[in-house]
Design a protein around this motif. Structure first.
Motif, PDB file in Angstrom:
ATOM      1  N   GLY A  27      17.193  39.058  36.695  1.00 41.79           N
ATOM      2  CA  GLY A  27      17.310  40.147  37.670  1.00 41.79           C
ATOM      3  C   GLY A  27      16.146  40.267  38.631  1.00 41.79           C
ATOM      4  N   GLY A  28      14.934  40.033  38.153  1.00 43.51           N
ATOM      5  CA  GLY A  28      13.778  40.125  39.045  1.00 43.51           C
ATOM      6  C   GLY A  28      13.844  39.115  40.178  1.00 43.51           C
TER       7      GLY A  28
ATOM      8  N   GLY B 159      17.690  41.810  47.152  1.00 44.71           N
ATOM      9  CA  GLY B 159      17.188  43.142  47.468  1.00 44.71           C
ATOM     10  C   GLY B 159      18.024  44.243  46.860  1.00 44.71           C
ATOM     11  N   PRO B 160      17.506  45.449  46.877  1.00 45.17           N
ATOM     12  CA  PRO B 160      18.193  46.572  46.243  1.00 45.17           C
ATOM     13  C   PRO B 160      19.461  47.020  46.960  1.00 45.17           C
ATOM     14  CG  PRO B 160      16.218  47.320  47.370  1.00 45.17           C
ATOM     15  CD  PRO B 160      16.203  45.821  47.417  1.00 45.17           C
TER      16      PRO B 160
ATOM     17  N   TRP C  88      19.484  47.615  36.336  1.00 48.69           N
ATOM     18  CA  TRP C  88      18.222  47.957  35.673  1.00 48.69           C
ATOM     19  C   TRP C  88      17.039  47.274  36.331  1.00 48.69           C
ATOM     20  CZ3 TRP C  88      17.891  52.218  33.266  1.00 48.69           C
ATOM     21  CH2 TRP C  88      19.001  52.741  32.608  1.00 48.69           C
ATOM     22  N   SER C  89      17.250  46.116  36.959  1.00 51.11           N
ATOM     23  CA  SER C  89      16.170  45.484  37.723  1.00 51.11           C
ATOM     24  C   SER C  89      15.810  46.332  38.937  1.00 51.11           C
ATOM     25  CB  SER C  89      16.573  44.075  38.168  1.00 51.11           C
ATOM     26  OG  SER C  89      16.757  43.237  37.052  1.00 51.11           O
ATOM     27  N   VAL C  90      16.828  46.819  39.640  1.00 54.74           N
ATOM     28  CA  VAL C  90      16.585  47.692  40.788  1.00 54.74           C
ATOM     29  C   VAL C  90      15.923  48.990  40.322  1.00 54.74           C
ATOM     30  CG1 VAL C  90      17.686  49.053  42.617  1.00 54.74           C
ATOM     31  CG2 VAL C  90      18.462  46.721  42.157  1.00 54.74           C
TER      32      VAL C  90
ATOM     33  N   VAL D 186      12.462  50.444  41.767  1.00 54.54           N
ATOM     34  CA  VAL D 186      12.429  51.726  42.471  1.00 54.54           C
ATOM     35  C   VAL D 186      11.497  52.716  41.769  1.00 54.54           C
ATOM     36  CG1 VAL D 186      13.827  53.754  43.063  1.00 54.54           C
ATOM     37  CG2 VAL D 186      14.669  51.468  43.588  1.00 54.54           C
ATOM     38  N   LEU D 187      11.599  52.793  40.449  1.00 55.66           N
ATOM     39  CA  LEU D 187      10.769  53.766  39.730  1.00 55.66           C
ATOM     40  C   LEU D 187       9.290  53.428  39.748  1.00 55.66           C
ATOM     41  CD1 LEU D 187      12.680  55.020  36.576  1.00 55.66           C
ATOM     42  CD2 LEU D 187      12.272  56.145  38.740  1.00 55.66           C
TER      43      LEU D 187
END
Length: 194
Positions: free
Chosen positions: A47-48, A55-56, A101-103, A107-108
């Protein structure tokens, strides 16, 4: 991000918490979960890299819609008893969940200012966990007086509506703040629309 995870993984937690996805025989849900977690294990690692390429803006809606597909597969299974669709949907959710979950992690860790990261992350987990609580009330309220062993179609439809709403909510543009550390005592902020 909290609202997206309230609607998608939060409702997924409630769907999974019904035991066997609300079915009398949990075999189909167990097989779907095997496919889901096998794919999730791979796509959380990949995912990374996907995030760096896609991109997100692409990954978040793609990840969200797989949750609705998974809930729909239980509705389909309720009428056909065909395990193939539910297992394939589980595998697809594993891919989508890895993307979501990667996004979420990106984001967090990039959105809140450094001195507020703990508060933002705590707020996220409260909102996300509330999805499981609210989602748990759905099958309870819709099936309280039901004599059948499995949940009714309305239960799955409400889960699908929540999951699609999470996807629609996330399509609105919002900005992610990336903090560039020029030196330890100075922080510059760059706003990137996603």
């Amino acid at each position: 991000m909290g609202l997206v995870c309230f609607c998608c993984p939060g409702m997924f937690r409630a769907l999974s918490g019904m035991g066997g996805g609300g079915q009398v025989d949990p075999t189909a849900a167990n097989n779907a979960n095997t496919a889901l977690y096998a794919a999730l294990a791979v796509f959380c690692v990949v995912g990374g890299g996907l995030f760096n390429v896609a991109g997100p803006r692409l990954m978040l809606p793609a990840g969200c819609i797989t949750y609705a597909l998974y809930a729909w597969s239980f509705l389909y299974y309720n009428h056909t008893r065909d395990q193939t669709v539910i297992v394939v949907a589980g595998g697809i959710l594993g891919v989508g969940g890895g993307m979501l979950w990667s996004v979420q992690g990106a984001v967090l860790t990039s959105y809140p200012p450094p001195e507020r990261k703990g508060a933002y992350i705590s707020m996220f987990w409260v909102i996300f966990s509330s999805g499981g609580v609210v989602g748990g009330l759905i099958p309870f309220s819709l099936n309280f007086h039901r004599a059948a062993d499995s949940v009714n179609d309305a239960t799955y439809i409400v889960f699908i509506v929540f999951m699609v709403a999470g996807n629609v909510r996330n399509r609105n543009s919002f900005s992610v703040f990336v903090f560039l550390h020029a030196c330890p005592w100075q922080i510059k902020t760059l706003v990137l629309p996603i």
